[in-house]
Enzyme design. Sequence first.
Site, PDB file in Angstrom:
ATOM      1  N   LYS A 108      28.778  50.363  38.497  1.00 22.76           N
ATOM      2  CA  LYS A 108      30.202  50.046  38.592  1.00 22.76           C
ATOM      3  C   LYS A 108      31.083  50.994  37.787  1.00 22.76           C
ATOM      4  O   LYS A 108      32.222  51.262  38.153  1.00 22.76           O
ATOM      5  CB  LYS A 108      30.445  48.599  38.158  1.00 22.76           C
ATOM      6  N   GLU A 137      39.943  42.110  39.026  1.00 21.56           N
ATOM      7  CA  GLU A 137      39.452  40.751  39.119  1.00 21.56           C
ATOM      8  C   GLU A 137      37.946  40.854  39.066  1.00 21.56           C
ATOM      9  O   GLU A 137      37.372  41.909  39.352  1.00 21.56           O
ATOM     10  CB  GLU A 137      40.008  40.062  40.329  1.00 21.56           C
ATOM     11  N   SER A 187      20.598  49.426  41.345  1.00 23.52           N
ATOM     12  CA  SER A 187      22.033  49.449  41.018  1.00 23.52           C
ATOM     13  C   SER A 187      22.334  49.066  39.575  1.00 23.52           C
ATOM     14  O   SER A 187      23.354  49.472  39.029  1.00 23.52           O
ATOM     15  CB  SER A 187      22.797  48.531  41.968  1.00 23.52           C
TER      16      SER A 187
HETATM   17  C1  LIG Z   1      28.282  44.253  41.294  1.00 23.66           C
HETATM   18  C2  LIG Z   1      26.896  44.637  41.479  1.00 23.66           C
HETATM   19  C3  LIG Z   1      26.328  44.782  42.760  1.00 23.66           C
HETATM   20  C4  LIG Z   1      27.057  44.450  44.027  1.00 23.66           C
HETATM   21  O1  LIG Z   1      28.182  45.242  44.293  1.00 23.66           O
HETATM   22  P1  LIG Z   1      28.183  46.364  45.408  1.00 23.66           P
HETATM   23  O2  LIG Z   1      29.621  46.720  45.542  1.00 23.66           O
HETATM   24  O3  LIG Z   1      27.605  45.773  46.656  1.00 23.66           O
HETATM   25  O4  LIG Z   1      27.370  47.479  44.904  1.00 23.66           O
HETATM   26  C5  LIG Z   1      25.020  45.218  42.872  1.00 23.66           C
HETATM   27  N1  LIG Z   1      24.273  45.474  41.770  1.00 23.66           N
HETATM   28  C6  LIG Z   1      24.774  45.333  40.524  1.00 23.66           C
HETATM   29  C7  LIG Z   1      23.892  45.639  39.374  1.00 23.66           C
HETATM   30  C8  LIG Z   1      26.086  44.914  40.341  1.00 23.66           C
HETATM   31  O5  LIG Z   1      26.564  44.766  39.095  1.00 23.66           O
END
Ligand SMILES: *Cc1c(COP(=O)(O)O)cnc(C)c1O
Length: 391
Positions: A84, A106, A373
């Site tokens: 993020k 948000e 992610s």
């Molecule tokens: C917020 C988040 C997501 C989901 O958001 P996307 O916009 O679909 O990437 C996925 N993995 C993690 C670790 C997150 O914090």
Amino acid sequence: MKKGYFGEFGGRFVPEILMPPLFELEEAISGIFSQPRFQSRLTKILQDFVGRPTSLTFLENLSRDLGFDLWLKREDLAHTGAHKINNTVGQALLAKDMGKKCLLAETGAGQHGVATATAAALLGLDCLVYMGARDVERQRVNVRRMELLGAEVVPVQSSTQTLKDAINQALRHWIREQESTHYCIGSVVGPHPFPTLVRDLQAVIGREARAQFLEKTGRLPDQVLACVGGGSNAMGIFHPFVQDRGVALTGVEAAGEGTPDCFHSATVTRGSPGVLHGFKTSLLQTPEGQILPSHSIAPGLDYPGVGPEHVHLHQTGRVSFVQVNDRQALAAFQALTRKEGIIPALESAHALAHALELKGTLRPETQVLVNLSGRGDKDLDIVLEELGVAG
Ligand SMILES: *Cc1c(COP(=O)(O)O)cnc(C)c1O
């Protein structure tokens, strides 16, 4: 393709009064954002502050079990523990160059709020975060984190007191304070130009992964997998591979408990077209257009909409979408933790779970790349409770 649309999805469905800041942002993107000077400052922040490039890791133990080669792109190693931050530092830098004083955001689980507050602190901007009152209760640690970083967190009491209500409040606030404030959207969602802006900021994941893969193996992966909530980590890793027709791209959605009538977050595979939060997409809704509650064990996947480009890439067949349920994600969480020494976010564990499902279906030389992610520290309470380890 019509500007701001991906096929029939995307667009800009907002009250007239929100058009000026969207036009202003569009102008800043074609002006400031595209300049080499801006891009080199952003690159420097990504290197020195975020810690890029993140590693590409070969999973030796799991690959041996699975019978094909499994790799991770390590967004868990980025500052604040997930992808993020790539987006928020980019938008914060742009907002500052646009002369804005405040970042508005948000947040549901609090991860995007923390990433925005972090970028605001770095660049000396004020930060205001709307958060559903129920989420404020459930995510105390992230609320404290945001406050320590200097952000003001506003609990939203309306409706279900969760993310979708916080988004409505944030949009209202932006109407009032558009002169001084940039709305820092956290995924590839919202009215044009946000889905494109956030994708282009997250595409650093895919550019790095593509180059790293070529360098380490001399070829491209056969498959790239990523979890899809709003869809930003997935668009980020997919985008630089979309032209590579030999690379199969798969988005993994959350099936919740996995029963036919349970709440879930599988918006691309089980939603229907509609308009929410300023753009046209696939939505979880009743036939009458009431938004349905979403659910996933992974807080970041729990959103009833999805980025419009994903819906388009699904319709054209370029990206496949599959579902993984809570139990499969938990099993993948444990497998990665025990066999490779990496504790994944529950969101990322969904993408990994689909890779584990491919056991026995692929030839041994197949190369599968999963976007990890984020890291799982934030999810320990949920996991321990599910495993019955909590005291
Ligand atoms: C917020 C988040 C997501 C989901 O958001 P996307 O916009 O679909 O990437 C996925 N993995 C993690 C670790 C997150 O914090």
